[in-house]
Design a protein around this motif. Structure first.
Motif, PDB file in Angstrom:
ATOM      1  N   GLN A 117       0.820  -1.219   0.000  1.00 47.73           N
ATOM      2  CA  GLN A 117       0.000   0.000   0.000  1.00 47.73           C
ATOM      3  C   GLN A 117       0.856   1.273   0.000  1.00 47.73           C
ATOM      4  N   PRO A 148     -14.130  -5.769   5.521  1.00 50.66           N
ATOM      5  CA  PRO A 148     -13.517  -4.429   5.437  1.00 50.66           C
ATOM      6  C   PRO A 148     -12.257  -4.413   4.566  1.00 50.66           C
ATOM      7  N   GLN A 184     -12.178   0.120  -2.899  1.00 49.23           N
ATOM      8  CA  GLN A 184     -12.142   1.590  -2.892  1.00 49.23           C
ATOM      9  C   GLN A 184     -10.904   2.132  -3.612  1.00 49.23           C
ATOM     10  N   VAL A 185      -9.752   1.476  -3.412  1.00 48.62           N
ATOM     11  CA  VAL A 185      -8.506   2.013  -3.992  1.00 48.62           C
ATOM     12  C   VAL A 185      -8.159   1.397  -5.349  1.00 48.62           C
ATOM     13  N   ARG A 192     -13.491  -4.247   1.039  1.00 49.32           N
ATOM     14  CA  ARG A 192     -14.059  -2.920   0.763  1.00 49.32           C
ATOM     15  C   ARG A 192     -12.953  -1.883   0.543  1.00 49.32           C
ATOM     16  N   LYS A 193     -11.893  -1.947   1.376  1.00 55.44           N
ATOM     17  CA  LYS A 193     -10.765  -1.015   1.218  1.00 55.44           C
ATOM     18  C   LYS A 193     -10.089  -1.233  -0.141  1.00 55.44           C
TER      19      LYS A 193
END
Length: 613
Positions: free
Chosen positions: A97, A128, A135-136, A131-132
């Motif tokens: 990341q 989660p 999102q990215v 989902r993260k």
């Protein structure tokens, strides 16, 4: 200045040499690791050692993150050391990341890690994370779509179909925006599948219409196009079969069978799609072939073409055995269980109870290997045992099995099927369960608010009402119900219901002394039962023909019918004794918890064939 330039050049050269050296040791270790991983048999311990040897060199973040991913993947797929696999994948996700333009490592780590969390029943950690990652990943079409599919699947496994449908809708819109009509169709068809599972039929029809248009208009890889068409047609066929419309489905089923033949002649095109969002396939060709066999078996069972059902089941199971040698995909075990569930019902109708019991035991063994498979099929398993108990006249056990199935299912069609069969058990048992029986019959009343839209189940409910009225001696009422069953079963070629209704009507006319009308019912019932073949209806019909011909003074025909009845009785008696002597017969007492691991042989219970003879 010249000295500074020379020093800078020297430093740059030294850095380049160091990088080249780093790359060389890394590539060497990676090469060794891959060699050990792909050895036959794989040498996983040596592979892991090679990858672990990367870290003492203090590699740059990119190599460190990739190595953690590779180690996590190897440990996850080839060992039971989930703790270490999780640790490496979490490090890969964390480090990647911080690195720009490192999408493949970042999102593959997130995808694998969420899979591992789910395997460890840590769904609350997986959601989660996905989902993260979603999102990215919006600037990376392939991974964005893949992660949306993965999260939708997770919600589906949790039976949260509303959230899954929402995600698939988001995916369809995203695919449209990035210009991938192929993947848009995959998202929409997946959503259609879930809507069918939820019985949201008003939403299914427009969605399937849109999917049909997208599939026909899309011009791309022929295998991808045909696989979309198979997906679309499978949904249409299962939609018809869920609705019990066996005759109406035939054109769709024929198209599906032609489509799978077309796919089997096409060669895989190795040219990758230009749009990265198109880099998906629904199922491998071989899996699609088994699926088409499966829906053909489902159709044959509902229609009462039992020899055809057996032929396609044998073909499908043979192909599954070959596939399972090379592929441990859970979907293959699901296909196998559904095929066995259908062939068990087929065997019970055709008078092969011992074989049916052994196949029920196979389903138990498959479910022992997978808690998720057992969770999805426990109610069906108890339903099959209930049907088997009825066939060997163990009515108390049948009641217990059907009651267990009702407790375990939330599927409306299965609930209606079980209640219909439980009601028939209570009817045959006489006055012991009057109050419960009246309650059940009211809940599946086909004249009023029948709980499901299935044409087939509604026709069966009319038959059960007719059977109840017959046992109560209300013959005119029984005839009304049975004529309704005949009308509905003839409309959709439900051959077994037709045969059962005809023989029961024949029995009613015989009791009323109308021998001619009785004969007009029993003869076609026997012909149809022979074609299916349905042993119980043949036994019943031959007994009626014997008594009818005796009453009419046709001694030769009466003797022939009596001989037929004797033959059917002997076959059923022999099979009955064989089934009850199997150790698997102990399964009839299992109503709690997971399937028993082993069976103890026994002499068999004191069961009666009175209801058959």
């Amino acid at each position: 200045m010249a000295a500074q330039a020379a020093a800078a050049a020297q430093a740059a050269a030294a850095q380049a040499a160091q990088a080249e050296a780093a790359e060389s040791w890394y590539l060497a270790l990676l090469g060794f690791a891959e060699h050990f991983r792909t050895s036959s048999p794989p040498k996983i311990r040596l592979c892991v050692h090679c990858l672990q040897a990367v870290f003492p060199f203090k590699p740059p973040p990119r190599i460190e993150a990739r190595t953690h991913l590779q180690l996590g993947s190897v440990l996850y797929h080839h060992t039971k050391n989930s703790e270490q696999a999780r640790s490496h994948l979490e490090k890969a996700w964390l480090i990647s990341q911080q690195i720009p333009q490192f999408e493949d490592v970042k999102f593959e780590a997130a995808s694998l890690l969420s899979e591992l969390y789910c395997q460890e029943n840590s769904v609350d950690a997986a959601k989660p994370l996905l989902r993260k990652a979603i999102q990215v990943s919006q600037q990376t079409p392939y991974w964005h779509c893949r992660l949306l599919f993965q999260l939708a699947q997770l919600h589906t496994l949790e039976k949260d179909l509303v959230s899954a449908c929402d995600l698939l809708g988001v995916g369809a819109e995203y695919a449209r925006v990035v210009g991938s009509e192929y993947t848009r169709a995959l998202f929409l068809l997946s959503k259609g599948m879930l809507l069918l599972m939820e019985r949201k039929l008003q939403e299914v029809h427009p969605l399937l219409t849109l999917c049909g248009q997208i599939v026909e208009n899309w011009q791309g890889n022929p295998i991808q196009k045909e696989s979309l068409r198979v997906f679309f047609l499978v949904l249409q066929v299962t939609h018809y079969l869920d609705a019990g419309q066996v005759k109406s489905v035939k054109p769709c089923l024929k198209q599906l069978q032609q489509c799978i033949q077309t796919i089997s002649t096409l060669h895989d095109d190795e040219i990758l799609p230009s749009n990265p969002a198109d880099l998906f396939h629904w199922l491998p060709k071989e899996h699609m072939c088994v699926l088409v066999y499966l829906v053909t078996v489902m159709h044959s069972m509902q229609a009462g073409y039992l020899e055809k059902a057996q032929k396609y089941t044998d073909k499908a199971l043979m192909q599954l055995e070959k596939l399972k040698m090379l592929d441990c995909s859970p979907i293959l075990s699901s296909f196998q269980v559904i095929l066995l569930e259908h062939i068990v019902m087929c065997r019970l109708v055709t008078g092969h109870k011992a074989t049916a019991l052994q196949e029920i035991s196979q389903v138990c063994q498959l479910c022992q290997q997978s808690p998720r498979l057992f969770s999805n099929h426990a109610a069906q398993l108890h339903t099959l045992l209930g049907l088997y108990c009825v066939s060997v006249n163990c009515m108390d056990n049948a009641e217990a099995q059907f009651t267990t199935a009702l407790r375990l299912t939330s599927h409306q069609e299965l609930w209606a099927f079980v209640v219909t069969n439980l009601a028939s058990v209570y009817i045959r048992e006489g006055n012991r369960h009057q109050e419960v029986l009246y309650s059940l019959l009211e809940r599946i009343n086909p004249d009023h608010s029948f709980p499901v839209s299935s044409h087939c189940l509604r026709a069966a409910a009319f038959y059960v009402r007719g059977l109840f009225s017959f046992f109560q001696g209300r013959y005119n009422e029984a005839k009304r119900f049975l004529r309704e069953t005949l009308k509905m079963s003839n409309a959709e070629d439900l051959n077994r219901l037709t045969a059962c209704s005809l023989v029961l009507l024949g029995h009613i006319f015989y009791v009323l002394g109308n021998h001619r009308e009785s004969n007009n019912m029993v003869v076609p019932a026997m012909q149809l039962a022979s074609k299916i073949p349905d042993m119980s209806v043949q036994l019943w019909s031959s007994a009626l023909l014997r008594d009818l011909n005796k009453a009419c003074g046709n001694a030769m025909d009466a003797h022939e019918a009596a001989q037929m009845h004797q033959n059917f009785s002997q076959q059923l008696l022999q099979d009955h004794i064989e089934a009850c002597s199997l150790p698997e017969h102990n399964l009839i007492t299992w109503t709690e918890g997971p399937p028993p691991v082993q069976f103890q042989a026994q002499n068999g219970p004191n069961t009666s064939l009175a209801s058959l003879l």
